[in-house]
Design a protein around this motif. Structure first.
Motif, mmCIF file in Angstrom:
data_model
loop_
_atom_site.group_PDB
_atom_site.id
_atom_site.type_symbol
_atom_site.label_atom_id
_atom_site.label_comp_id
_atom_site.label_asym_id
_atom_site.label_seq_id
_atom_site.Cartn_x
_atom_site.Cartn_y
_atom_site.Cartn_z
ATOM 1 N N PRO A 1 -10.297 22.132 -16.529
ATOM 2 C CA PRO A 1 -11.716 20.714 -16.901
ATOM 3 C C PRO A 1 -11.509 19.834 -17.261
ATOM 4 N N THR A 2 -10.062 19.615 -16.841
ATOM 5 C CA THR A 2 -9.804 18.131 -16.422
ATOM 6 C C THR A 2 -9.527 17.443 -14.900
ATOM 7 N N LEU B 1 -11.213 19.315 -12.462
ATOM 8 C CA LEU B 1 -12.376 19.182 -12.716
ATOM 9 C C LEU B 1 -13.268 18.114 -12.355
ATOM 10 N N LYS B 2 -12.778 16.859 -13.429
ATOM 11 C CA LYS B 2 -12.887 15.899 -13.660
ATOM 12 C C LYS B 2 -13.288 14.459 -12.374
ATOM 13 N N ARG B 3 -12.408 14.696 -11.893
ATOM 14 C CA ARG B 3 -12.204 14.002 -10.369
ATOM 15 C C ARG B 3 -12.952 14.331 -9.289
ATOM 16 N N GLY C 1 -14.907 17.615 -9.024
ATOM 17 C CA GLY C 1 -15.672 18.832 -9.401
ATOM 18 C C GLY C 1 -14.766 20.033 -8.749
ATOM 19 N N ARG D 1 -14.254 18.028 -2.220
ATOM 20 C CA ARG D 1 -14.684 18.259 -2.949
ATOM 21 C C ARG D 1 -15.968 18.024 -3.263
ATOM 22 N N ARG E 1 -17.778 16.134 -5.194
ATOM 23 C CA ARG E 1 -18.650 15.513 -5.815
ATOM 24 C C ARG E 1 -17.838 14.089 -4.734
ATOM 25 N N THR F 1 -12.127 10.505 -7.293
ATOM 26 C CA THR F 1 -11.508 9.475 -7.892
ATOM 27 C C THR F 1 -10.119 9.354 -8.434
#
Length: 285
Positions: free
Chosen positions: A204-205, A207-209, A211, A280, A282, A285
């Protein structure tokens, strides 16, 4: 050479058991792919369950209209070459399952040299994603050295990223920074998957950057005299590291059913330089 039973190897065994392959066939395939017999046997003993497991496959990445949407090349008319904007790229070979495309003339000799020289002063032992935490860690299965470039960091990087975006029909901002890797004799990257395992606590951590990862492009910057190919054990395929060429593959779900288990075979003679681009869902970042 020390080998260990990895999560990727366990996933591969589970997938092949569920597909109906016998223990003997799975064992033979592992040994043929370079796993030591003792390690392969241990992996079977600790992973294989009777009866063979039935896998539940995660849903693939889809657009809102229900159509799968992945980075990919348009090969619908069986082109020999594809216009990548500033150069024509050769289509050498392709597979549908797994989706693998071998490309020629993606990079010029000058671009290969420029990436190597830009990366050389920054090289450090390659890390892998720490799936338990979402950070990075040393991994004995990966013995290269490398460095990352930010998107557009150098003129060569910016030009190559624009070419990749056009070729694969995927936004530049959805790509991770270009990674350049250096392999000396004996260095390798054992078979693994590039997607992030949804069952790992650190995912989950990660995927924050941007997906999930959906596709990989490996570009060859040099040619070792022997060894160093990119292997796809599930497809029985090995792509030779030819300077300026590349291999592309995508994966519509984070699951071994994509058959995208792959690795960098050990360099036997000479040295290998590659540049890798991960794409990715999305903006990254």
């Amino acid at each position: 050479m020390n080998q260990s039973v990895t999560i990727e190897l366990r996933q591969w065994i589970v997938e092949h058991a569920a597909a109906g392959f016998s223990r003997e066939a799975v064992m033979a395939s592992m040994v043929a792919s370079g796993w030591q017999e003792a390690v392969a046997r241990k992996a079977l003993e600790t992973t294989w369950k009777d009866p063979a497991p039935v896998l539940t496959q995660p849903a693939p990445a889809v657009r809102r209209d229900g159509v799968r949407h992945l980075p990919d090349l348009d090969l619908s008319l069986s082109p020999r070459q594809i216009d990548a904007g500033d150069r024509m790229v050769d289509v050498i070979a392709s597979l549908n399952q797994p989706r693998v495309v071998v490309l020629g003339n993606l990079l010029s000799a000058d671009e290969c040299d420029a990436l190597i020289e830009s990366a050389r002063p920054q090289l450090a032992r390659s890390l892998t994603v720490a799936t338990k935490t979402g950070g990075e860690e040393l991994n004995p299965d990966r013995t290269s050295s490398g460095t990352f470039f930010a998107r557009g960091q150098t003129p060569e990087v910016a030009r190559i990223e624009a070419r990749i975006a056009r070729l694969l029909h995927w936004p530049i901002e959805n790509g991770e920074g270009l990674q350049v890797l250096h392999y000396t004799p004996g260095a390798e990257y054992k078979p693994h998957y590039d997607y992030f395992d949804p069952d790992e606590p650190g995912t989950p951590t990660i995927l924050k950057r941007g997906g999930q990862r959906l596709a990989t492009l490996v570009m060859y910057l040099s040619e070792p005299a022997r060894g160093g190919g990119t292997t796809f054990p599930d497809a029985g395929l090995e792509v030779a590291p030819v300077r300026g060429n590349a291999v592309f593959f995508n994966y519509d779900r984070p699951h071994p059913s994509t058959r995208t288990l792959h690795g960098g075979a050990p360099v036997i003679e000479g040295e290998k330089w590659v540049a890798t681009k991960w794409l990715r869902e999305r903006e990254f970042t």
